[in-house]
Design a protein around this motif. Structure first.
Motif, PDB file in Angstrom:
ATOM      1  N   LEU A 126       0.834  -1.209   0.000  1.00 23.28           N
ATOM      2  CA  LEU A 126       0.000   0.000   0.000  1.00 23.28           C
ATOM      3  C   LEU A 126       0.865   1.254   0.000  1.00 23.28           C
ATOM      4  O   LEU A 126       0.644   2.188  -0.778  1.00 23.28           O
ATOM      5  CB  LEU A 126      -0.948  -0.004   1.204  1.00 23.28           C
ATOM      6  N   TYR A 127       1.879   1.291   0.855  1.00 18.16           N
ATOM      7  CA  TYR A 127       2.763   2.450   0.938  1.00 18.16           C
ATOM      8  C   TYR A 127       3.528   2.649  -0.368  1.00 18.16           C
ATOM      9  O   TYR A 127       3.628   3.770  -0.885  1.00 18.16           O
ATOM     10  CB  TYR A 127       3.734   2.270   2.110  1.00 18.16           C
ATOM     11  N   SER A 128       4.078   1.573  -0.912  1.00 19.28           N
ATOM     12  CA  SER A 128       4.893   1.674  -2.132  1.00 19.28           C
ATOM     13  C   SER A 128       4.081   2.182  -3.318  1.00 19.28           C
ATOM     14  O   SER A 128       4.565   2.998  -4.113  1.00 19.28           O
ATOM     15  CB  SER A 128       5.503   0.316  -2.474  1.00 19.28           C
ATOM     16  N   ILE A 129       2.851   1.689  -3.457  1.00 17.91           N
ATOM     17  CA  ILE A 129       2.050   2.067  -4.619  1.00 17.91           C
ATOM     18  C   ILE A 129       1.411   3.437  -4.442  1.00 17.91           C
ATOM     19  O   ILE A 129       1.474   4.285  -5.344  1.00 17.91           O
ATOM     20  CB  ILE A 129       0.991   0.985  -4.921  1.00 17.91           C
ATOM     21  N   THR A 130       0.809   3.698  -3.277  1.00 15.69           N
ATOM     22  CA  THR A 130       0.065   4.959  -3.109  1.00 15.69           C
ATOM     23  C   THR A 130       0.951   6.143  -2.729  1.00 15.69           C
ATOM     24  O   THR A 130       0.713   7.253  -3.187  1.00 15.69           O
ATOM     25  CB  THR A 130      -1.038   4.804  -2.052  1.00 15.69           C
ATOM     26  N   ILE A 131       1.950   5.925  -1.925  1.00 11.49           N
ATOM     27  CA  ILE A 131       2.785   7.043  -1.462  1.00 11.49           C
ATOM     28  C   ILE A 131       4.002   7.239  -2.372  1.00 11.49           C
ATOM     29  O   ILE A 131       4.276   8.350  -2.826  1.00 11.49           O
ATOM     30  CB  ILE A 131       3.250   6.836  -0.002  1.00 11.49           C
ATOM     31  N   GLU A 132       4.720   6.152  -2.645  1.00 10.08           N
ATOM     32  CA  GLU A 132       5.933   6.263  -3.459  1.00 10.08           C
ATOM     33  C   GLU A 132       5.632   6.320  -4.946  1.00 10.08           C
ATOM     34  O   GLU A 132       6.478   6.718  -5.733  1.00 10.08           O
ATOM     35  CB  GLU A 132       6.871   5.098  -3.155  1.00 10.08           C
ATOM     36  N   GLY A 133       4.440   5.883  -5.342  1.00  7.86           N
ATOM     37  CA  GLY A 133       4.046   5.945  -6.744  1.00  7.86           C
ATOM     38  C   GLY A 133       4.649   4.848  -7.607  1.00  7.86           C
ATOM     39  O   GLY A 133       4.754   4.992  -8.819  1.00  7.86           O
TER      40      GLY A 133
END
Length: 180
Positions: A126-133
């Motif tokens: 979730l963090y990698s896809i939504t925050i880091e793009g």
């Protein structure tokens, strides 16, 4: 001799008051404005000294009244009307209301708690896809899992967070994902 000019001017103003009102009313366009200007003129006559004799008291008084009227008109033009003040104060505030700020902070705290409840891999996805793009394939390569597993973890994480926040998760319409 200390008050000769002042006495002459006061006498001239008293003797010719009605004539001055008429003359000023014609010049200024308002009898109220003429009366106000003459009243202020009377007050200003107190400042007149005897340093220089005044040759034409009637013209002197009229000139003072005209100058006072012009000064008042300039000041009135510079003043802001009540309607203009209301329109300036009626500016909408695009910022959030205090209630909305409290609600948003509460949502953030609930989201943090929901993230903490997730297993490590779905939280990382979730963090990698939504925050880091990052793309799902990049995340899959980094974690050493399939793209389908990353998508499943993302779906799990989003569903869990939506449930904790009492949000409705909107599913996207469309067919199967393209195979590469």
């Amino acid at each position: 001799m200390a008050e000769i000019n002042r006495m002459r001017l006061r006498g001239q103003l008293a003797d010719n008051y009605d004539g001055l009102v008429k003359k000023l009313t014609r010049r200024l366009g308002s009898s109220d404005f003429a009366y106000e200007a003459l009243h202020e003129t009377f007050l200003r006559l107190e400042r007149v000294t005897d340093a220089v004799p005044i040759r034409s008291p009637a013209d002197y008084i009229f000139r003072i009244a005209i100058n006072i009227a012009r000064d008042r008109q300039k000041a009135q033009n510079l003043r802001v009307s009540a309607a203009e003040i209301d329109s300036l104060l009626d500016v909408s505030d695009d910022g959030p209301s205090p209630a909305r700020i409290v609600e948003a902070r509460s949502d953030i705290d609930a989201f943090k708690r929901a993230l903490a409840e997730l297993p490590e891999r779905p939280r990382d996805v979730l963090y990698s896809i939504t925050i880091e793009g990052r793309t799902p394939s990049d995340v899959a390569t980094r974690l050493g899992v399939s793209v389908r597993t990353v998508e499943s973890d993302l779906k799990l994480a989003l569903s869990h967070c939506a449930d904790c926040l009492d949000y409705t998760l909107i599913r996207r319409l469309g067919g199967p994902r393209p195979r590469t």
